[in-house]
Design a protein around this motif. Structure first.
Motif, PDB file in Angstrom:
ATOM      1  N   LEU A 287       0.864  -1.193   0.000  1.00  0.00           N
ATOM      2  CA  LEU A 287       0.000   0.000   0.000  1.00  0.00           C
ATOM      3  C   LEU A 287       0.890   1.228   0.000  1.00  0.00           C
ATOM      4  O   LEU A 287       1.933   1.234   0.665  1.00  0.00           O
ATOM      5  CB  LEU A 287      -0.863   0.016   1.271  1.00  0.00           C
ATOM      6  CG  LEU A 287      -1.905  -1.103   1.396  1.00  0.00           C
ATOM      7  CD1 LEU A 287      -2.446  -1.169   2.811  1.00  0.00           C
ATOM      8  CD2 LEU A 287      -3.050  -0.882   0.410  1.00  0.00           C
ATOM      9  N   ASP A 288       0.475   2.274  -0.731  1.00  0.00           N
ATOM     10  CA  ASP A 288       1.345   3.453  -0.716  1.00  0.00           C
ATOM     11  C   ASP A 288       1.203   4.185   0.622  1.00  0.00           C
ATOM     12  O   ASP A 288       0.223   3.999   1.347  1.00  0.00           O
ATOM     13  CB  ASP A 288       1.070   4.359  -1.927  1.00  0.00           C
ATOM     14  CG  ASP A 288      -0.253   5.070  -1.811  1.00  0.00           C
ATOM     15  OD1 ASP A 288      -0.370   5.954  -0.952  1.00  0.00           O
ATOM     16  OD2 ASP A 288      -1.194   4.723  -2.564  1.00  0.00           O
ATOM     17  N   ARG A 289       2.224   4.978   0.915  1.00  0.00           N
ATOM     18  CA  ARG A 289       2.330   5.573   2.247  1.00  0.00           C
ATOM     19  C   ARG A 289       1.162   6.503   2.597  1.00  0.00           C
ATOM     20  O   ARG A 289       0.588   6.416   3.683  1.00  0.00           O
ATOM     21  CB  ARG A 289       3.653   6.338   2.325  1.00  0.00           C
ATOM     22  CG  ARG A 289       4.073   6.515   3.749  1.00  0.00           C
ATOM     23  CD  ARG A 289       5.481   6.907   3.849  1.00  0.00           C
ATOM     24  NE  ARG A 289       5.537   7.968   4.859  1.00  0.00           N
ATOM     25  CZ  ARG A 289       6.565   8.728   5.042  1.00  0.00           C
ATOM     26  NH1 ARG A 289       7.620   8.598   4.287  1.00  0.00           N
ATOM     27  NH2 ARG A 289       6.552   9.646   5.981  1.00  0.00           N
ATOM     28  N   GLU A 290       0.780   7.336   1.638  1.00  0.00           N
ATOM     29  CA  GLU A 290      -0.282   8.301   1.935  1.00  0.00           C
ATOM     30  C   GLU A 290      -1.616   7.587   2.215  1.00  0.00           C
ATOM     31  O   GLU A 290      -2.299   7.880   3.191  1.00  0.00           O
ATOM     32  CB  GLU A 290      -0.425   9.275   0.755  1.00  0.00           C
ATOM     33  CG  GLU A 290      -1.261  10.475   1.137  1.00  0.00           C
ATOM     34  CD  GLU A 290      -1.615  11.353  -0.051  1.00  0.00           C
ATOM     35  OE1 GLU A 290      -0.961  11.243  -1.103  1.00  0.00           O
ATOM     36  OE2 GLU A 290      -2.579  12.133   0.095  1.00  0.00           O
ATOM     37  N   THR A 291      -1.930   6.619   1.344  1.00  0.00           N
ATOM     38  CA  THR A 291      -3.173   5.859   1.553  1.00  0.00           C
ATOM     39  C   THR A 291      -3.120   5.165   2.910  1.00  0.00           C
ATOM     40  O   THR A 291      -4.089   5.171   3.675  1.00  0.00           O
ATOM     41  CB  THR A 291      -3.353   4.798   0.431  1.00  0.00           C
ATOM     42  OG1 THR A 291      -3.267   5.444  -0.821  1.00  0.00           O
ATOM     43  CG2 THR A 291      -4.656   4.050   0.558  1.00  0.00           C
ATOM     44  N   SER A 292      -1.979   4.548   3.205  1.00  0.00           N
ATOM     45  CA  SER A 292      -1.847   3.805   4.466  1.00  0.00           C
ATOM     46  C   SER A 292      -2.062   4.714   5.663  1.00  0.00           C
ATOM     47  O   SER A 292      -2.792   4.361   6.591  1.00  0.00           O
ATOM     48  CB  SER A 292      -0.445   3.204   4.615  1.00  0.00           C
ATOM     49  OG  SER A 292      -0.215   2.324   3.576  1.00  0.00           O
ATOM     50  N   GLU A 293      -1.447   5.877   5.633  1.00  0.00           N
ATOM     51  CA  GLU A 293      -1.559   6.769   6.802  1.00  0.00           C
ATOM     52  C   GLU A 293      -3.009   7.207   7.016  1.00  0.00           C
ATOM     53  O   GLU A 293      -3.514   7.188   8.130  1.00  0.00           O
ATOM     54  CB  GLU A 293      -0.668   8.002   6.608  1.00  0.00           C
ATOM     55  CG  GLU A 293       0.774   7.676   6.949  1.00  0.00           C
ATOM     56  CD  GLU A 293       1.735   8.809   6.613  1.00  0.00           C
ATOM     57  OE1 GLU A 293       2.941   8.547   6.702  1.00  0.00           O
ATOM     58  OE2 GLU A 293       1.288   9.922   6.254  1.00  0.00           O
ATOM     59  N   LYS A 294      -3.667   7.554   5.915  1.00  0.00           N
ATOM     60  CA  LYS A 294      -5.054   8.031   6.050  1.00  0.00           C
ATOM     61  C   LYS A 294      -5.991   6.881   6.442  1.00  0.00           C
ATOM     62  O   LYS A 294      -6.878   7.051   7.272  1.00  0.00           O
ATOM     63  CB  LYS A 294      -5.519   8.660   4.743  1.00  0.00           C
ATOM     64  CG  LYS A 294      -4.852   9.996   4.454  1.00  0.00           C
ATOM     65  CD  LYS A 294      -5.516  10.567   3.224  1.00  0.00           C
ATOM     66  CE  LYS A 294      -4.949  11.872   2.776  1.00  0.00           C
ATOM     67  NZ  LYS A 294      -5.287  12.140   1.382  1.00  0.00           N
ATOM     68  N   ALA A 295      -5.801   5.715   5.828  1.00  0.00           N
ATOM     69  CA  ALA A 295      -6.670   4.574   6.146  1.00  0.00           C
ATOM     70  C   ALA A 295      -6.446   4.136   7.588  1.00  0.00           C
ATOM     71  O   ALA A 295      -7.387   3.752   8.298  1.00  0.00           O
ATOM     72  CB  ALA A 295      -6.390   3.419   5.186  1.00  0.00           C
ATOM     73  N   MET A 296      -5.205   4.207   8.030  1.00  0.00           N
ATOM     74  CA  MET A 296      -4.880   3.809   9.396  1.00  0.00           C
ATOM     75  C   MET A 296      -5.539   4.752  10.401  1.00  0.00           C
ATOM     76  O   MET A 296      -6.001   4.325  11.464  1.00  0.00           O
ATOM     77  CB  MET A 296      -3.349   3.814   9.545  1.00  0.00           C
ATOM     78  CG  MET A 296      -2.844   2.973  10.690  1.00  0.00           C
ATOM     79  SD  MET A 296      -3.579   1.350  10.712  1.00  0.00           S
ATOM     80  CE  MET A 296      -3.955   1.225  12.441  1.00  0.00           C
ATOM     81  N   ALA A 297      -5.611   6.036  10.040  1.00  0.00           N
ATOM     82  CA  ALA A 297      -6.272   7.001  10.937  1.00  0.00           C
ATOM     83  C   ALA A 297      -7.741   6.607  11.104  1.00  0.00           C
ATOM     84  O   ALA A 297      -8.299   6.654  12.210  1.00  0.00           O
ATOM     85  CB  ALA A 297      -6.142   8.406  10.365  1.00  0.00           C
ATOM     86  N   CYS A 298      -8.354   6.173  10.003  1.00  0.00           N
ATOM     87  CA  CYS A 298      -9.769   5.756  10.029  1.00  0.00           C
ATOM     88  C   CYS A 298      -9.942   4.519  10.941  1.00  0.00           C
ATOM     89  O   CYS A 298     -10.880   4.441  11.746  1.00  0.00           O
ATOM     90  CB  CYS A 298     -10.185   5.463   8.579  1.00  0.00           C
ATOM     91  SG  CYS A 298     -11.852   4.909   8.347  1.00  0.00           S
ATOM     92  N   ILE A 299      -8.997   3.586  10.852  1.00  0.00           N
ATOM     93  CA  ILE A 299      -9.072   2.375  11.693  1.00  0.00           C
ATOM     94  C   ILE A 299      -8.763   2.719  13.155  1.00  0.00           C
ATOM     95  O   ILE A 299      -9.440   2.254  14.073  1.00  0.00           O
ATOM     96  CB  ILE A 299      -8.108   1.293  11.156  1.00  0.00           C
ATOM     97  CG1 ILE A 299      -8.593   0.824   9.787  1.00  0.00           C
ATOM     98  CG2 ILE A 299      -8.021   0.116  12.120  1.00  0.00           C
ATOM     99  CD1 ILE A 299      -7.684  -0.177   9.111  1.00  0.00           C
ATOM    100  N   ASN A 300      -7.761   3.545  13.365  1.00  0.00           N
ATOM    101  CA  ASN A 300      -7.436   3.945  14.747  1.00  0.00           C
ATOM    102  C   ASN A 300      -8.604   4.661  15.399  1.00  0.00           C
ATOM    103  O   ASN A 300      -8.847   4.494  16.596  1.00  0.00           O
ATOM    104  CB  ASN A 300      -6.195   4.845  14.766  1.00  0.00           C
ATOM    105  CG  ASN A 300      -4.934   4.017  14.760  1.00  0.00           C
ATOM    106  OD1 ASN A 300      -4.943   2.856  15.180  1.00  0.00           O
ATOM    107  ND2 ASN A 300      -3.854   4.585  14.269  1.00  0.00           N
ATOM    108  N   ASN A 301      -9.328   5.456  14.612  1.00  0.00           N
ATOM    109  CA  ASN A 301     -10.500   6.125  15.177  1.00  0.00           C
ATOM    110  C   ASN A 301     -11.536   5.107  15.655  1.00  0.00           C
ATOM    111  O   ASN A 301     -12.232   5.340  16.637  1.00  0.00           O
ATOM    112  CB  ASN A 301     -11.134   7.067  14.144  1.00  0.00           C
ATOM    113  CG  ASN A 301     -10.294   8.309  13.943  1.00  0.00           C
ATOM    114  OD1 ASN A 301      -9.452   8.637  14.785  1.00  0.00           O
ATOM    115  ND2 ASN A 301     -10.500   9.004  12.820  1.00  0.00           N
ATOM    116  N   MET A 302     -11.613   3.978  14.963  1.00  0.00           N
ATOM    117  CA  MET A 302     -12.540   2.914  15.407  1.00  0.00           C
ATOM    118  C   MET A 302     -12.089   2.365  16.769  1.00  0.00           C
ATOM    119  O   MET A 302     -12.901   2.237  17.690  1.00  0.00           O
ATOM    120  CB  MET A 302     -12.560   1.774  14.377  1.00  0.00           C
ATOM    121  CG  MET A 302     -13.199   0.504  14.882  1.00  0.00           C
ATOM    122  SD  MET A 302     -13.250  -0.812  13.646  1.00  0.00           S
ATOM    123  CE  MET A 302     -11.627  -1.557  13.841  1.00  0.00           C
TER     124      MET A 302
END
Ligand code: 13P
Ligand code: SF4
Length: 315
Positions: A287-302
Motif C-alpha cells: 500500500l502506498d504511504r499516503e493511503t496507508s496513513e489516512k486509512a490507518m487514521a480511520c481504523i485507529n479512530n474505530m
C-alpha cells in the motif's frame, strides 16, 4: 496427520509466519490457522502478532487491513481472486459523489472496503462494533446523522437499533451472499423447524432480519450459540459459520437457512494455495504511504471510539 498440513506447519515455523483465517473460509483451513474468527478479532490479532509473515486466509480487504495494522510485516493473500463483492461496489468517484450530497456529515466506513476508501472516511467499523461506533461518534460530536458505507443494510440495521435517534444515510452497496435470503425463505424455514432459533447477520435485507430471532455479527452469532442451550439453530449467514458450529457443538442441531448462502470469494483459498503462498511468499499486499496513513487514521479512530471508558478510582 495430513502431510500438507504438516508441510504448512513446518514452513510456518521456519519462516516465523502466522495464518489468520476468517470463519467464512473452507473449514479445512482451520487445521493450519493460528487464529480463526471474524473481521474485528482478526484485525486485533494482526496488530498483536510478532510474526514476520501473515498469511491472510480471507478476502483482499481483510489482508489490506492486516497490512495497515502491521505495516512492517509481510502480508500475503493466497489467492488474488479473493475480493469482496460488496467492497468492490464503491470507488473513489462514487464515494465523493455520496459525500458531496451530505457536506460535513462524518462518514463511517464498514471494514469491508478497500484501504483507498477507508482513507477518505472518518471512522471504520466492523459488523461487531458498527452500532457502538455510530452511537459513540454521535455522542462525541454532538450530532444525530452519519453517513454509512458501503453496506446499506448494516447501516439501516444500526439506525433501527438506535430507535430513530440517529439518521444513517447509507450508500447503496450490499452483500450478494446475504441478499440471497428472502422473507419467504425465513417463513419456509420457520414452518419446517418451528423450534429452531433463527440467527441472521445484519448484512441481510431488513425484511429478513425482521423475521430472525437474533441479529448479530459472525462473532455474536457464534457467542449466541455458545451461551444458550437451545437444541436447534438455523443459520442465516455464510455457510462457513454453519460448518464450524456443526463441527464444534455436536449436541446441538443446525440448519443452514438456504444452501446458496456461500460467498464464492471466501472459498478460493485451499490448503494447497496457502502452502504455495507461504512457500513462494506471494501475493504480497503493498500500500502506498499516503493511503496507508489516512486509512490507518480511520481504523485507529474505530479503536479509539470503542475503547471502554476507564473509570477513575475513588479515594
Ligand atoms: P464479520 O465482520 O462478521 O466478520 O463479517 C465479514 C463479512 O464479510 C460479512 O459478510
Ligand atoms: Fe463480501 Fe459478502 Fe463475501 Fe462478506 S460474504 S466477503 S460481504 S461478498
Amino acid at each position: 496427520m495430513n502431510t500438507l498440513v504438516e508441510k504448512i506447519n513446518t514452513l510456518k515455523r521456519e519462516k516465523n509466519a502466522v495464518i489468520l483465517a476468517h470463519c467464512y473460509q473452507n473449514v479445512e483451513v482451520d487445521e493450519v490457522a493460528d487464529f480463526v474468527g471474524d473481521s474485528l478479532y482478526l484485525s486485533r490479532k494482526a496488530k498483536e502478532t510478532n510474526a514476520d509473515i501473515i498469511v491472510f486466509a480471507g478476502v483482499s480487504f481483510m489482508a489490506e487491513t492486516a497490512k495497515l495494522l502491521s505495516p512492517d510485516k509481510k502480508v500475503l493473500l493466497p489467492r488474488l481472486e479473493a475480493g469482496c463483492f460488496m467492497a468492490n461496489m464503491i470507488n473513489i468517484e462514487s464515494l465523493r459523489e455520496f459525500r458531496a450530497k451530505y457536506p460535513n456529515v462524518p462518514a463511517v466506513c464498514y471494514v469491508n472496503s478497500t484501504a483507498a476508501i477507508k482513507a477518505e472516511c472518518d471512522v471504520c467499523c466492523t459488523s461487531s462494533n458498527a452500532l457502538n461506533v455510530v452511537k459513540n461518534l454521535c455522542a462525541k460530536k454532538g450530532i444525530n446523522e452519519v453517513l454509512f458505507l458501503p453496506d446499506t443494510y448494516l447501516g439501516k440495521w444500526v439506525e433501527a437499533q438506535l430507535g430513530g435517534a440517529v439518521k444513517v444515510h447509507t450508500y447503496n452497496g450490499f452483500c450478494p451472499t446475504h441478499l440471497r435470503l428472502r422473507a419467504e425463505d425465513m417463513e419456509k424455514s420457520r414452518s419446517e423447524h418451528p423450534n429452531s432459533k433463527i440467527l441472521a447477520h445484519p448484512e441481510c435485507h431488513h425484511t429478513v432480519s425482521a423475521l430472525a430471532d437474533f441479529v448479530g455479527s459472525t462473532k455474536d452469532i457464534m457467542e449466541y450459540v455458545k451461551n444458550t442451550d437451545f437444541k436447534e439453530y438455523t443459520i442465516a449467514t455464510e455457510k462457513g459459520v454453519f460448518d464450524r458450529l456443526q463441527r464444534d457443538y455436536k449436541d446441538k442441531t443446525f440448519y443452514l437457512l438456504k444452501d446458496t448462502l456461500v460467498c464464492q470469494n471466501m472459498k478460493w483459498n485451499t490448503l494447497d494455495d496457502i502452502y504455495n503462498s507461504l512457500l513462494r511468499e506471494e501475493h504480497e499486499i503493498t500500500l502506498d504511504r499516503e493511503t496507508s496513513e489516512k486509512a490507518m487514521a480511520c481504523i485507529n479512530n474505530m479503536f479509539e471510539i470503542t475503547k471502554p471508558l476507564t473509570t477513575t478510582g475513588g479515594r
